[in-house]
Write a protein that holds these residues in place. Structure first.
Motif, mmCIF file in Angstrom:
data_model
loop_
_atom_site.group_PDB
_atom_site.id
_atom_site.type_symbol
_atom_site.label_atom_id
_atom_site.label_comp_id
_atom_site.label_asym_id
_atom_site.label_seq_id
_atom_site.Cartn_x
_atom_site.Cartn_y
_atom_site.Cartn_z
ATOM 1 N N LEU A 44 2.845 -19.569 24.917
ATOM 2 C CA LEU A 44 3.694 -20.529 24.221
ATOM 3 C C LEU A 44 5.176 -20.227 24.414
ATOM 4 N N TYR A 45 5.576 -18.972 24.306
ATOM 5 C CA TYR A 45 6.996 -18.683 24.429
ATOM 6 C C TYR A 45 7.479 -18.929 25.855
ATOM 7 N N GLU A 46 6.630 -18.661 26.843
ATOM 8 C CA GLU A 46 6.999 -18.967 28.226
ATOM 9 C C GLU A 46 7.121 -20.481 28.422
ATOM 10 N N PHE A 47 6.189 -21.222 27.831
ATOM 11 C CA PHE A 47 6.227 -22.678 27.915
ATOM 12 C C PHE A 47 7.516 -23.228 27.322
ATOM 13 N N LEU A 48 7.902 -22.725 26.154
ATOM 14 C CA LEU A 48 9.127 -23.207 25.502
ATOM 15 C C LEU A 48 10.356 -22.959 26.366
ATOM 16 N N MET A 49 10.428 -21.790 26.976
ATOM 17 C CA MET A 49 11.575 -21.490 27.840
ATOM 18 C C MET A 49 11.597 -22.398 29.054
ATOM 19 N N LEU A 50 10.462 -22.524 29.719
ATOM 20 C CA LEU A 50 10.411 -23.337 30.936
ATOM 21 C C LEU A 50 10.642 -24.815 30.634
ATOM 22 N N GLU A 51 10.090 -25.294 29.531
ATOM 23 C CA GLU A 51 10.293 -26.690 29.140
ATOM 24 C C GLU A 51 11.769 -26.975 28.864
ATOM 25 N N SER A 52 12.429 -26.072 28.186
ATOM 26 C CA SER A 52 13.862 -26.252 27.895
ATOM 27 C C SER A 52 14.707 -26.118 29.150
ATOM 28 N N HIS A 53 14.278 -25.273 30.055
ATOM 29 C CA HIS A 53 15.052 -25.045 31.280
ATOM 30 C C HIS A 53 14.875 -26.185 32.281
ATOM 31 N N ALA A 54 13.655 -26.605 32.512
ATOM 32 C CA ALA A 54 13.392 -27.594 33.561
ATOM 33 C C ALA A 54 13.646 -29.018 33.097
ATOM 34 N N ARG A 55 13.286 -29.351 31.882
ATOM 35 C CA ARG A 55 13.497 -30.681 31.316
ATOM 36 C C ARG A 55 12.984 -31.818 32.191
ATOM 37 N N GLY A 56 11.823 -31.659 32.751
ATOM 38 C CA GLY A 56 11.211 -32.742 33.518
ATOM 39 C C GLY A 56 12.052 -33.181 34.691
ATOM 40 N N LEU A 57 12.397 -34.447 34.738
ATOM 41 C CA LEU A 57 13.122 -35.006 35.875
ATOM 42 C C LEU A 57 14.632 -34.808 35.793
ATOM 43 N N SER A 58 15.121 -34.294 34.709
ATOM 44 C CA SER A 58 16.572 -34.189 34.561
ATOM 45 C C SER A 58 17.168 -32.959 35.232
ATOM 46 N N GLY A 59 16.358 -32.158 35.881
ATOM 47 C CA GLY A 59 16.884 -30.986 36.581
ATOM 48 C C GLY A 59 16.911 -29.759 35.690
ATOM 49 N N HIS A 60 17.400 -28.686 36.259
ATOM 50 C CA HIS A 60 17.427 -27.410 35.548
ATOM 51 C C HIS A 60 18.726 -27.233 34.787
ATOM 52 N N CYS A 61 18.587 -26.878 33.513
ATOM 53 C CA CYS A 61 19.760 -26.581 32.696
ATOM 54 C C CYS A 61 20.226 -25.165 33.014
ATOM 55 N N GLY A 62 21.452 -24.881 32.734
ATOM 56 C CA GLY A 62 21.971 -23.532 32.911
ATOM 57 C C GLY A 62 21.451 -22.599 31.829
ATOM 58 N N CYS A 63 21.792 -21.345 31.970
ATOM 59 C CA CYS A 63 21.322 -20.308 31.060
ATOM 60 C C CYS A 63 21.772 -20.570 29.618
ATOM 61 N N ASP A 64 23.041 -20.882 29.424
ATOM 62 C CA ASP A 64 23.564 -21.085 28.072
ATOM 63 C C ASP A 64 22.913 -22.282 27.380
ATOM 64 N N LYS A 65 22.756 -23.375 28.090
ATOM 65 C CA LYS A 65 22.141 -24.578 27.523
ATOM 66 C C LYS A 65 20.673 -24.318 27.190
ATOM 67 N N THR A 66 19.975 -23.662 28.095
ATOM 68 C CA THR A 66 18.573 -23.335 27.850
ATOM 69 C C THR A 66 18.433 -22.439 26.633
ATOM 70 N N ARG A 67 19.264 -21.419 26.544
ATOM 71 C CA ARG A 67 19.218 -20.487 25.409
ATOM 72 C C ARG A 67 19.499 -21.222 24.103
ATOM 73 N N THR A 68 20.485 -22.096 24.102
ATOM 74 C CA THR A 68 20.825 -22.870 22.911
ATOM 75 C C THR A 68 19.651 -23.738 22.478
ATOM 76 N N ASP A 69 19.024 -24.409 23.436
ATOM 77 C CA ASP A 69 17.877 -25.268 23.126
ATOM 78 C C ASP A 69 16.713 -24.469 22.551
ATOM 79 N N VAL A 70 16.399 -23.352 23.176
ATOM 80 C CA VAL A 70 15.274 -22.536 22.720
ATOM 81 C C VAL A 70 15.576 -21.955 21.346
ATOM 82 N N GLU A 71 16.773 -21.427 21.167
ATOM 83 C CA GLU A 71 17.125 -20.771 19.904
ATOM 84 C C GLU A 71 17.312 -21.748 18.745
#
Length: 117
Positions: A73-100
């Protein structure tokens, strides 16, 4: 502005809709190394050491964020926030903000940094 309880309910509802098998994490916080001692202590009653933790509906929260054990689950949450489907990969800060925003585990910052760089 939403109060603390409504925020927790909202987080739980979002997770239940997005993640199949989400309810399994509440079955054994005590068996997960990151949360076992904390879960055991706060189930006994209020604790000074773990004052930012609370259990609600058999889910554990840390400062209004759902505690997520080290499972797929925690891996899924990180990857889901990072990849965001068709919208491309978010950067580290944006991904961290979304997950946290919704979830917590002790090494969230370094774990998100390792996948989002």
């Amino acid at each position: 502005m939403a109060d603390t309880l409504s925020h927790k309910v909202q987080v739980l509802n979002i997770m239940k809709v997005k993640i199949i098998g989400f309810e399994q994490i509440r079955e054994g916080y005590t068996s997960f190394p990151d949360f076992g001692p904390i879960s055991t202590e706060i189930q006994r009653g209020p604790s000074r050491e773990f004052k930012d933790y609370v259990i609600m509906g058999r889910y554990m929260f840390f400062q209004n964020r759902l505690c997520v054990p080290r499972t797929l689950l925690y891996e899924f949450l990180m990857l889901e926030s990072h990849a965001r489907g068709l919208s491309g990969h978010c950067g580290c800060d944006k991904t961290r903000t979304d997950v946290e925003y919704q979830s917590y585990w002790p090494s969230v910052k370094s774990d998100v940094g390792s996948i989002a760089t």
